[in-house]
Design a protein around this motif. Structure first.
Motif, PDB file in Angstrom:
ATOM      1  N   ASP A  42      22.256  31.981  28.029  1.00 45.38           N
ATOM      2  CA  ASP A  42      22.067  30.819  28.907  1.00 45.38           C
ATOM      3  C   ASP A  42      21.912  29.537  28.096  1.00 45.38           C
ATOM      4  O   ASP A  42      22.400  28.472  28.491  1.00 45.38           O
ATOM      5  CB  ASP A  42      20.845  31.025  29.813  1.00 45.38           C
ATOM      6  N   GLN A  43      21.239  29.606  26.957  1.00 44.20           N
ATOM      7  CA  GLN A  43      21.093  28.417  26.117  1.00 44.20           C
ATOM      8  C   GLN A  43      22.448  27.885  25.663  1.00 44.20           C
ATOM      9  O   GLN A  43      22.680  26.676  25.657  1.00 44.20           O
ATOM     10  CB  GLN A  43      20.224  28.740  24.898  1.00 44.20           C
ATOM     11  N   LYS A  44      23.340  28.785  25.300  1.00 42.49           N
ATOM     12  CA  LYS A  44      24.672  28.363  24.858  1.00 42.49           C
ATOM     13  C   LYS A  44      25.396  27.634  25.981  1.00 42.49           C
ATOM     14  O   LYS A  44      26.024  26.582  25.762  1.00 42.49           O
ATOM     15  CB  LYS A  44      25.474  29.581  24.404  1.00 42.49           C
ATOM     16  N   ALA A  45      25.299  28.161  27.204  1.00 43.98           N
ATOM     17  CA  ALA A  45      25.952  27.521  28.345  1.00 43.98           C
ATOM     18  C   ALA A  45      25.319  26.167  28.651  1.00 43.98           C
ATOM     19  O   ALA A  45      26.011  25.205  29.001  1.00 43.98           O
ATOM     20  CB  ALA A  45      25.877  28.440  29.569  1.00 43.98           C
ATOM     21  N   VAL A  46      23.990  26.085  28.519  1.00 45.02           N
ATOM     22  CA  VAL A  46      23.287  24.826  28.789  1.00 45.02           C
ATOM     23  C   VAL A  46      23.718  23.759  27.786  1.00 45.02           C
ATOM     24  O   VAL A  46      23.969  22.604  28.152  1.00 45.02           O
ATOM     25  CB  VAL A  46      21.764  25.035  28.744  1.00 45.02           C
ATOM     26  N   LYS A  47      23.805  24.115  26.519  1.00 41.27           N
ATOM     27  CA  LYS A  47      24.240  23.152  25.507  1.00 41.27           C
ATOM     28  C   LYS A  47      25.609  22.582  25.846  1.00 41.27           C
ATOM     29  O   LYS A  47      25.842  21.362  25.751  1.00 41.27           O
ATOM     30  CB  LYS A  47      24.261  23.815  24.130  1.00 41.27           C
ATOM     31  N   ALA A  48      26.529  23.455  26.262  1.00 40.27           N
ATOM     32  CA  ALA A  48      27.873  22.991  26.621  1.00 40.27           C
ATOM     33  C   ALA A  48      27.823  22.048  27.816  1.00 40.27           C
ATOM     34  O   ALA A  48      28.530  21.026  27.856  1.00 40.27           O
ATOM     35  CB  ALA A  48      28.769  24.188  26.923  1.00 40.27           C
ATOM     36  N   GLY A  68      32.406  17.486  36.759  1.00 42.62           N
ATOM     37  CA  GLY A  68      32.730  18.867  36.436  1.00 42.62           C
ATOM     38  C   GLY A  68      31.568  19.825  36.577  1.00 42.62           C
ATOM     39  O   GLY A  68      31.733  21.035  36.413  1.00 42.62           O
ATOM     40  N   LEU A  69      30.388  19.310  36.897  1.00 39.06           N
ATOM     41  CA  LEU A  69      29.193  20.154  36.970  1.00 39.06           C
ATOM     42  C   LEU A  69      28.646  20.294  38.389  1.00 39.06           C
ATOM     43  O   LEU A  69      27.551  20.819  38.580  1.00 39.06           O
ATOM     44  CB  LEU A  69      28.100  19.576  36.063  1.00 39.06           C
ATOM     45  N   GLN A  70      29.405  19.842  39.369  1.00 34.98           N
ATOM     46  CA  GLN A  70      29.018  19.998  40.782  1.00 34.98           C
ATOM     47  C   GLN A  70      27.610  19.455  41.041  1.00 34.98           C
ATOM     48  O   GLN A  70      26.705  20.166  41.450  1.00 34.98           O
ATOM     49  CB  GLN A  70      29.101  21.462  41.203  1.00 34.98           C
ATOM     50  N   SER A  73      20.870  18.132  40.806  1.00 33.68           N
ATOM     51  CA  SER A  73      21.073  19.383  40.073  1.00 33.68           C
ATOM     52  C   SER A  73      22.510  19.446  39.590  1.00 33.68           C
ATOM     53  O   SER A  73      23.426  18.948  40.244  1.00 33.68           O
ATOM     54  CB  SER A  73      20.764  20.596  40.952  1.00 33.68           C
ATOM     55  N   ALA A  74      22.694  20.059  38.404  1.00 32.11           N
ATOM     56  CA  ALA A  74      24.030  20.257  37.845  1.00 32.11           C
ATOM     57  C   ALA A  74      24.208  21.739  37.553  1.00 32.11           C
ATOM     58  O   ALA A  74      23.326  22.366  36.947  1.00 32.11           O
ATOM     59  CB  ALA A  74      24.207  19.437  36.563  1.00 32.11           C
ATOM     60  N   ARG A  75      25.325  22.307  37.968  1.00 33.50           N
ATOM     61  CA  ARG A  75      25.574  23.736  37.819  1.00 33.50           C
ATOM     62  C   ARG A  75      25.945  24.061  36.368  1.00 33.50           C
ATOM     63  O   ARG A  75      26.874  23.479  35.804  1.00 33.50           O
ATOM     64  CB  ARG A  75      26.700  24.166  38.757  1.00 33.50           C
ATOM     65  N   VAL A  76      25.210  25.001  35.754  1.00 35.41           N
ATOM     66  CA  VAL A  76      25.516  25.481  34.411  1.00 35.41           C
ATOM     67  C   VAL A  76      26.332  26.771  34.489  1.00 35.41           C
ATOM     68  O   VAL A  76      27.375  26.911  33.858  1.00 35.41           O
ATOM     69  CB  VAL A  76      24.223  25.714  33.599  1.00 35.41           C
ATOM     70  N   ASN A  77      25.836  27.731  35.274  1.00 33.48           N
ATOM     71  CA  ASN A  77      26.561  28.972  35.562  1.00 33.48           C
ATOM     72  C   ASN A  77      26.119  29.454  36.941  1.00 33.48           C
ATOM     73  O   ASN A  77      25.559  28.660  37.713  1.00 33.48           O
ATOM     74  CB  ASN A  77      26.332  30.019  34.461  1.00 33.48           C
ATOM     75  N   ARG A  78      26.320  30.698  37.236  1.00 35.30           N
ATOM     76  CA  ARG A  78      26.024  31.179  38.591  1.00 35.30           C
ATOM     77  C   ARG A  78      24.574  30.949  38.993  1.00 35.30           C
ATOM     78  O   ARG A  78      24.280  30.703  40.162  1.00 35.30           O
ATOM     79  CB  ARG A  78      26.335  32.675  38.693  1.00 35.30           C
ATOM     80  N   VAL A  92      15.629  22.407  33.033  1.00 32.29           N
ATOM     81  CA  VAL A  92      16.636  23.445  33.217  1.00 32.29           C
ATOM     82  C   VAL A  92      15.925  24.758  33.519  1.00 32.29           C
ATOM     83  O   VAL A  92      14.873  25.054  32.946  1.00 32.29           O
ATOM     84  CB  VAL A  92      17.534  23.580  31.968  1.00 32.29           C
ATOM     85  N   ASP A  93      16.487  25.522  34.445  1.00 33.86           N
ATOM     86  CA  ASP A  93      15.892  26.819  34.791  1.00 33.86           C
ATOM     87  C   ASP A  93      16.842  27.544  35.734  1.00 33.86           C
ATOM     88  O   ASP A  93      17.902  27.013  36.100  1.00 33.86           O
ATOM     89  CB  ASP A  93      14.521  26.624  35.462  1.00 33.86           C
ATOM     90  N   HIS A  94      16.439  28.724  36.145  1.00 32.45           N
ATOM     91  CA  HIS A  94      17.207  29.425  37.162  1.00 32.45           C
ATOM     92  C   HIS A  94      17.077  28.674  38.486  1.00 32.45           C
ATOM     93  O   HIS A  94      16.119  27.925  38.704  1.00 32.45           O
ATOM     94  CB  HIS A  94      16.718  30.868  37.274  1.00 32.45           C
ATOM     95  N   HIS A  95      18.019  28.878  39.365  1.00 36.61           N
ATOM     96  CA  HIS A  95      18.248  28.012  40.530  1.00 36.61           C
ATOM     97  C   HIS A  95      16.967  27.653  41.274  1.00 36.61           C
ATOM     98  O   HIS A  95      16.605  26.477  41.403  1.00 36.61           O
ATOM     99  CB  HIS A  95      19.247  28.692  41.473  1.00 36.61           C
TER     100      HIS A  95
END
Length: 685
Positions: A20-26, A39-41, A55-60, A78-81
């Motif tokens: 998750d950290q890798k996805a957040v950095k991107a 691009g982050l909805q 809120s900005a979507r990182v992954n699901r 940043v955290d889970h939804h």
């Protein structure tokens, strides 16, 4: 549009999994490149009372929380939804109406919705209050005083009703500048002066910069995202930032008790000076090589090698940099005489001149603390030297009788091509003093309280003339290796340029208070510079330290094993636990106590003098027995009354260093009769 990151984001980021950290950095990088967040909805968080939270979507499942206005984009959390949304719904971001600093404020009524007032110990209706109430800590402070230190208006009533037991729970919900100011008031009865803003920009206020960092460009963000998030590397307390950025016309010093961030200031100053002058060469040195290595790692976090800063900052131990320069000068490493060799040479010389009335112990002490320390090379110099801190007075006749012994030892060492570290430092100081060009433009020293006279002479000669040439960081309360002496006498006068840090980040309030009872409330050096320890506050609460005296070493081992196993069961990892003892011989006693503990080999066990610079969530200080603290061997070695007093104080400071390695949990154990020092910790914690 300004792009910024908040410490609430970095703290939450560190709790995520590596994937998750890798996805957040991107995602943060994408957001910096495209502030619209297309691009982050991006979605506005409707339930938040602050309309600028999105809120900005990182992954699901993971969401970034950003605070977006027409002028700024702040990455706040940043955290889970569900957790991310709940965080934003309970907060607002605004400039404080009195101080002007941008704050991340918990909305009081939303905090109550999540946890009822009885749990949070906030203000309760009179009918539900207990019959017997503790004194209110801040009842005497009016609204104007509370607002002046950055307290949000909707928390005024709760703060005024807070007691000693309830305040730490309440403080977790307040901006840090407000909670620190109130802690200082509780400790001293004085409310500190508010930090003044240098500009109208709420983000530029010193209190805002301790939690929010502007990101200037793509390169800066790339460097920040490429390395672990270290809060000290991004955010500084205003007092730390002021000392980092300040220009000093002469030698300067930062002091403060354990955990107040002296080393961090030293590292930040090194980086600031290197960035300010692309040609500058900086020495960043500490007492030992492990401490220097730890600073080098922190340096890479703060200034990655890609920035061109690190190659111009040399990290080394005091002896390490001297050895390097000695080799450049002489082509070989110095051949250092051990204490055993010195004892033998002194005894032989005393016998040769038929010296009577002086013990071998006195001769070694006089050599170490006077002759060698101050570079005495002649009978005339010995006759006039001030034997600072030595109460065994020596008249002219006694010094005249002693000098042939010391002169003979000097000749014997030279004939055998032996030297001492003091001689190495003094000779290098003499060579450097006459050179117009120095190897470094700036010299920054950590753990400076343990500098010996010859070492200080060397570094004073190594530093060039001019501003910001020599900066020293240290705590007199942690001086465990050197006798006190006058810095000013050696040309390093920090009077008027000495500053004390007052906020402790490493150690809980309970552990810090207990450890502070081992030391005087005011420490004063030979030059009259004072370190006042009153008013130092820790920023978090924890359990009181435990002091346990047992009947046998076996009972102590059982107690330690049970305590450590309990910590492991609570989720503390073995690497977060440290066990300290007085001497290397006692390390085996610590290891035996851990024999039945899971992953015991990962737990640090070490003598106290190696504790400097270390930090653990939980610490055991073992074998605090009578005769071990203070150590009988050192007491027996005292050459005079002054040295005996210094030994007792040094032993106290050694215990203080060991205790203050603990962040949350501290236990001290000893076999009866236990050390007299434990009484201070046991009675007063």
């Amino acid at each position: 549009m300004n792009f910024l990151i908040a410490d609430t984001f970095t703290a939450a980021f560190n709790r995520l999994s590596a994937i998750d950290q890798k996805a957040v950095k991107a995602s943060v990088f994408d957001l910096q490149m495209d502030r619209t967040g297309n691009g982050l909805q991006l979605h506005r968080i409707d339930k938040s009372k602050d309309p600028n939270f999105w809120s900005a979507r990182v992954n699901r499942d993971v969401r970034l929380i950003v605070h977006k206005t027409g002028e700024s984009m702040l990455v706040a959390y940043v955290d889970h939804h569900d957790n991310a949304y709940a965080w934003a719904e309970r907060r607002r971001i605004e400039a404080h109406p009195r101080t002007g600093a941008l704050q991340i404020v918990e909305v009081r009524e939303r905090v109550e919705e999540v946890a009822p007032p009885a749990q949070l110990e906030l203000v309760m209706p009179a009918a539900t209050m207990p019959a017997v109430q503790q004194p209110k800590l801040f009842a005497a402070l009016d609204d104007d005083a509370l607002l002046s230190v950055g307290l949000p208006a909707d928390w005024l009533t709760d703060v005024r009703a807070a007691t000693e037991d309830s305040f730490f729970v309440l403080a977790e919900h307040l901006p840090v500048e407000a909670s620190e100011a109130l802690l200082e008031f509780a400790a001293t009865g004085r409310l500190p002066a508010p930090v003044t803003a240098p500009a109208a920009d709420p983000f530029a206020h010193p209190d805002a910069l301790r939690r929010i960092r502007p990101i200037a460009d793509q390169e800066e963000l790339e460097q920040a995202l490429a390395f672990p998030w270290e809060k000290w590397g991004v955010f500084l307390h205003p007092s730390q930032r002021e000392l980092t950025d300040r220009t000093f016309a002469g030698p300067a010093r930062v002091a403060g008790s354990a955990g107040t961030g002296k080393t961090i200031v030293a590292i930040h100053r090194a980086v600031r000076l290197a960035r300010g002058n692309p040609d500058a060469r900086i020495l960043l040195a500490s007492f030992s090589q492990p401490l220097a290595g730890a600073m080098a790692k922190k340096l890479l976090v703060l200034a990655p090698e890609t920035g061109g800063v690190v190659p111009r900052i040399t990290t080394a131990s005091f002896q390490g940099i001297a050895e390097q320069l000695y080799q450049l000068e002489h082509g070989v490493r110095p051949r250092i005489a051990t204490s055993t060799i010195l004892r033998e040479r002194l005894a032989h010389s005393a016998k040769a001149v038929q010296l009577k009335g002086f013990s071998d112990r006195f001769l070694l002490s006089e050599w170490t603390n006077v002759i060698d320390a101050w570079g005495i090379t002649s009978a005339n110099a010995y006759a006039t030297v001030q034997r600072m801190g030595r109460k065994s007075r020596l008249g002219p006749n006694q010094r005249e009788r002693l000098w042939p012994v010391f002169a003979s030892v000097r000749e014997a060492l030279a004939a055998e091509r032996f030297t001492t570290w003091a001689q190495v430092f003094n000779k290098l100081a003499d060579r450097l003093a006459g050179k117009p060009h120095k190897p470094f433009d700036h010299v920054i020293l950590d753990e400076a309280q343990d500098l010996a006279p010859a070492e200080l002479r060397f570094f004073a000669a190594l530093a060039p003339a001019g501003t910001d040439a020599l900066f020293l960081a240290g705590d007199m309360g942690q001086r465990i290796f050197q006798h006190p002496f006058s810095w000013a006498q050696l040309g390093v006068d920090v009077r008027g340029r000495s500053h004390v840090l007052k906020v402790c980040y490493r150690t809980s309030q309970q552990i810090r208070r207990a450890a502070d009872h081992l030391l005087p409330s005011v420490l004063r050096d030979v030059d009259g510079v004072e370190d006042e320890r009153l008013g130092i506050v820790s920023v978090f609460d924890g359990p009181a330290p435990l002091v346990i005296t047992v009947s046998t070493a076996e009972e102590e081992a059982t107690t330690v094993a049970k305590t450590v196993s309990g910590w492991l069961a609570e989720g503390i990892t073995p690497a977060e636990i440290g066990i300290f003892v007085r001497t290397p011989d006692l390390v085996a006693r610590a290891r035996e106590a851990l024999a039945c503990v899971t992953d015991a080999d990962v737990i640090t066990t070490a003598p106290m003098h190696l504790a400097k610079g270390l930090e653990f969530r939980a610490v055991v200080v073992m074998a605090c027995d009578q005769g071990i603290l203070p150590l009988d061997d050192r007491v027996a070695d005292a050459a005079d009354e002054a040295e005996l007093d210094e030994i007792y104080e040094t032993e106290r400071r050694l215990l203080y260093v060991a205790c203050t390695r603990a962040r949350e949990h501290l236990i001290l154990t000893g076999v009866a009769p236990a050390s007299e020092y434990l009484d201070d910790l046991r009675v007063r914690h």
